[in-house]
Scaffold this motif. Structure first.
Motif, PDB file in Angstrom:
ATOM      1  N   TYR A 179      34.506 -14.300  -0.275  1.00 18.39           N
ATOM      2  CA  TYR A 179      35.471 -13.980  -1.338  1.00 18.39           C
ATOM      3  C   TYR A 179      34.769 -13.252  -2.482  1.00 18.39           C
TER       4      TYR A 179
ATOM      5  N   LYS B 124      43.012 -20.592   2.358  1.00 17.36           N
ATOM      6  CA  LYS B 124      44.065 -20.554   1.336  1.00 17.36           C
ATOM      7  C   LYS B 124      43.546 -21.071   0.005  1.00 17.36           C
TER       8      LYS B 124
ATOM      9  N   ASN C 291      41.639 -18.504  -1.917  1.00 17.41           N
ATOM     10  CA  ASN C 291      42.360 -17.265  -2.223  1.00 17.41           C
ATOM     11  C   ASN C 291      42.100 -16.148  -1.216  1.00 17.41           C
TER      12      ASN C 291
ATOM     13  N   SER D 225      44.111 -14.845   1.906  1.00 18.89           N
ATOM     14  CA  SER D 225      45.444 -15.010   2.464  1.00 18.89           C
ATOM     15  C   SER D 225      45.524 -14.474   3.889  1.00 18.89           C
TER      16      SER D 225
ATOM     17  N   LEU E  71      42.280 -11.820   7.120  1.00 20.46           N
ATOM     18  CA  LEU E  71      42.617 -12.360   5.812  1.00 20.46           C
ATOM     19  C   LEU E  71      42.353 -11.344   4.729  1.00 20.46           C
ATOM     20  N   LYS E  72      43.117 -11.444   3.644  1.00 22.27           N
ATOM     21  CA  LYS E  72      42.989 -10.524   2.520  1.00 22.27           C
ATOM     22  C   LYS E  72      42.589 -11.299   1.266  1.00 22.27           C
ATOM     23  N   LYS E  73      41.674 -10.723   0.498  1.00 26.21           N
ATOM     24  CA  LYS E  73      41.277 -11.322  -0.769  1.00 26.21           C
ATOM     25  C   LYS E  73      42.382 -11.164  -1.797  1.00 26.21           C
ATOM     26  N   VAL E  74      42.868 -12.284  -2.297  1.00 24.93           N
ATOM     27  CA  VAL E  74      43.902 -12.271  -3.331  1.00 24.93           C
ATOM     28  C   VAL E  74      43.195 -12.335  -4.692  1.00 24.93           C
TER      29      VAL E  74
END
Length: 222
Positions: free
Chosen positions: A123, A186, A189, A191, A216-219
């Motif tokens: 992340y 989750k 962060n 997603s 997954l995408k970094k929020v």
């Protein structure tokens, strides 16, 4: 070629992207990206010093945008003499550095303390809205594994969420409860994009690859 295709199709890899591969090995995937990554860059890290030396000689010497680094982190299978545990390792990169991070056959060889730290580090080094592609052995029911996984010693709150192939060298092979893994991401962060791409490892009839693949995408934090 398999994961090269996934990077292009599932992660929308572009020539200008900056990419980090965790567990890069001898550069098998990197070799197939040489003609694709142009304005961007590739960084590969691995705990196995010999394969990094090979990748430096065969790829890095001729391709400036491709760099390989040995990370002296403990692995029961590949680097058992190191005193640096995966749970304590900080990736040697600045924050918000990479468009894509991918890790194939890494978390299938890592127990929860290291996994949790690596998720935090991923992340940290991903750019906002950057993509992580990683593989796992996931199941909704750890009692229904087709191969000979065993319970781990109940020495942590996470012990009921994973099984290993060998209690003496847990890193040889690790299977995780699917919801446990999704909740870890989750909470940090990251997603989930779409649904998991399940693999054949546990005798699933419908599969994409051998292991299960998560995108997954970094929020960004507000």
């Amino acid at each position: 070629m398999e994961f090269t295709i996934y990077l292009k199709l599932l992660c929308s890899l572009k020539p200008y992207h900056h990419v980090l591969e965790i567990g890069c090995g001898c550069g098998r995937i990197a070799q197939n990206l040489i003609d694709h990554i142009d304005e961007g860059s590739y960084e590969g890290i691995d705990v196995n010093k010999k394969v990094i030396q090979y990748a430096k000689k065969k790829i890095e010497q001729e391709h400036r945008k491709f760099k390989f680094h040995h990370i002296n982190v403990y692995s029961g299978s590949y680097n058992s003499e190191s005193n640096v545990m995966p749970s304590d390792f900080r990736f040697p990169y600045r924050d918000n550095n990479f468009d894509i991070v991918f890790a194939s056959s890494v978390f299938t060889h890592m127990t929860p303390p290291g996994l949790r730290n690596y998720i935090c580090e991923i992340y940290r080094v991903l750019k906002p809205n950057g993509i992580l592609m990683s593989t796992f052995h996931l199941t909704k029911d750890l009692t229904q594994l087709v191969t000979n996984y065993v319970d781990v010693r109940p020495d942590s709150m996470d012990s009921k969420y994973y099984k290993v192939a060998d209690v003496n060298i847990p890193e040889i092979n690790v299977a995780y409860d699917e919801n446990y893994i999704l909740n870890l991401f989750k909470n940090d962060n990251l997603s989930l994009i779409g649904a998991p791409y399940f693999g054949k490892w546990n005798n699933r009839e419908n599969h994409l690859s051998w292991q299960d693949i998560l995108l997954l995408k970094k929020v960004p934090l507000k």
